[in-house]
Write an enzyme that holds these catalytic residues in place. Structure first.
Site, PDB file in Angstrom:
ATOM      1  N   GLU A  59       1.143  -1.055  -0.162  1.00  0.00           N
ATOM      2  CA  GLU A  59       0.277   0.278  -0.223  1.00  0.00           C
ATOM      3  C   GLU A  59       0.789   1.116  -0.210  1.00  0.00           C
ATOM      4  OE1 GLU A  59      -2.353   0.338   3.500  1.00  0.00           O
ATOM      5  OE2 GLU A  59      -0.734  -0.501   5.021  1.00  0.00           O
TER       6      GLU A  59
ATOM      7  N   LYS B 195      18.316 -15.824 -16.176  1.00  0.00           N
ATOM      8  CA  LYS B 195      18.264 -16.340 -15.046  1.00  0.00           C
ATOM      9  C   LYS B 195      17.668 -17.516 -15.345  1.00  0.00           C
ATOM     10  CE  LYS B 195      20.244 -13.513 -11.768  1.00  0.00           C
ATOM     11  NZ  LYS B 195      20.524 -12.223 -12.825  1.00  0.00           N
TER      12      LYS B 195
ATOM     13  N   TYR C 232      15.919 -18.843  -8.244  1.00  0.00           N
ATOM     14  CA  TYR C 232      15.016 -18.219  -9.024  1.00  0.00           C
ATOM     15  C   TYR C 232      14.451 -17.819  -9.940  1.00  0.00           C
ATOM     16  CZ  TYR C 232      13.918 -14.028 -11.410  1.00  0.00           C
ATOM     17  OH  TYR C 232      13.523 -12.538 -12.176  1.00  0.00           O
TER      18      TYR C 232
END
Length: 334
Positions: A41, A131, A139
């Site tokens: 937020e 990657k 990842y």
């Protein structure tokens, strides 16, 4: 292309999301809605200060997490185009918290795909990473899974007017957590630590990444992984450009890092088409053969065994060129 259409960006408060928003507002002033979907937020508040809602009435801010399928479905009501930029992408963090990365990058991707199939979305472009090619870290593995999910989703779209594709590119110059801002922060200490003197990376500017996504929206047939033709840099040349008088001790690579990055592996070569400014990796079980895709696009199949690697790239940036690009794209005086 995007005038009178509704667009949603997942991870829309990130570097890419803000640059994409700026470009859309400049080039497509009649965009119907531009929905910023993210979970922070504070970042949404800060972005709303940058893009005044009173001036840019198309922008909407939607709090949500791609892990929450119900929230995604609500956000996608009336949406025509989705740009998927949300991800956990810090390599060391993913190594230490693997399943958190999986929940966002893999399960979140599938949540989004299923919601797009049900919501009548027309075009989806997902952001990937170098990657994801021959990944050695968590990842990269999650992004490879995500790429496969998006490309394969074209097989289950049925009669829907829906195309899903992926853009895969290298390190974005100056992005958060990357080497250039890290070296800029360290320069005053007189020490710029080098992970490995042989290390290379692909380089792309943020605007080039935005332009590539827009190109994919306009040209994708569905199922491609698009790869740009971009230069590489040596980590030692970045250090030389930013801190030529600094010490450059070698500290070793971090967990999950490669010396060189790949975007197209030799195994991909049998499904890869040269489109001029970009390559397209086609799914091995997709609707288009290499031959039919070349005929439809005017592209040319690459040679078997072709690979696209930051270490064997034919185009390398010099320290002088790196300084010029840092000034041009980042406003940095080095």
């Amino acid at each position: 292309m995007l005038n009178n259409r509704s667009v949603l960006i997942t991870g829309g408060t990130g570097s890419f999301g803000k640059a994409f928003t700026k470009t859309i507002l400049e080039r497509y002033p009649d965009v119907k809605r531009l929905v910023i979907f993210s979970r922070d937020e504070l970042k949404q508040f800060e972005m709303s200060q940058e893009f005044d809602p009173a001036k840019h009435r198309a922008i909407r801010y939607f709090i949500g997490d791609i892990r929450d399928q119900d929230r995604i479905r609500r956000a996608l009501e009336g949406i025509d185009v989705v740009i998927h930029a949300a991800a956990l992408k810090q390599v060391p963090v993913a190594e230490y918290n693997p399943f958190e990365c999986i929940k966002t990058n893999v399960l979140g991707a599938q949540n989004l795909i299923e919601a797009c199939l049900d919501a009548g979305v027309k075009d989806v472009v997902a952001l990937s990473t170098d990657k994801a090619a021959a990944p050695i870290n968590l990842y990269g593995a999650t992004k490879l899974c995500s790429d496969k999910l998006f490309t394969a989703a074209n097989n289950i779209r049925g009669g829907r007017d829906l195309k899903l594709s992926v853009v895969r590119y290298g390190n974005v110059m100056g992005s958060r957590g990357s080497v250039i801002p890290f070296f800029m922060d360290k320069r005053n200490t007189g020490v710029l630590p080098i992970t490995d003197p042989e290390m290379t990376r692909f380089n792309i500017s943020l605007q080039e990444g935005v332009d590539m996504v827009l190109w994919a929206l306009e040209n994708a047939k569905g199922g491609e992984i698009f790869v740009p033709k971009i230069p590489s840099y040596r980590i030692t040349d970045v250090a030389q450009a930013i801190g030529p008088d600094c010490e450059h001790p070698v500290v070793g690579i971090r967990p999950g890092e490669k010396i060189h990055e790949e975007m197209i592996t030799e195994s991909d070569s049998f499904n890869t088409v040269d489109l001029g400014c970009y390559y397209a990796i086609l799914p091995s079980a997709g609707a288009h053969s290499v031959e039919s895709y070349c005929k439809a696009t005017g592209g040319q199949a690459v040679q078997p065994g072709f690979a696209y690697n930051s270490g064997t790239n034919t185009d390398f940036l010099t320290p002088v060129q790196l300084k010029t690009l840092m000034k041009q794209h980042l406003g940095l005086e080095v």
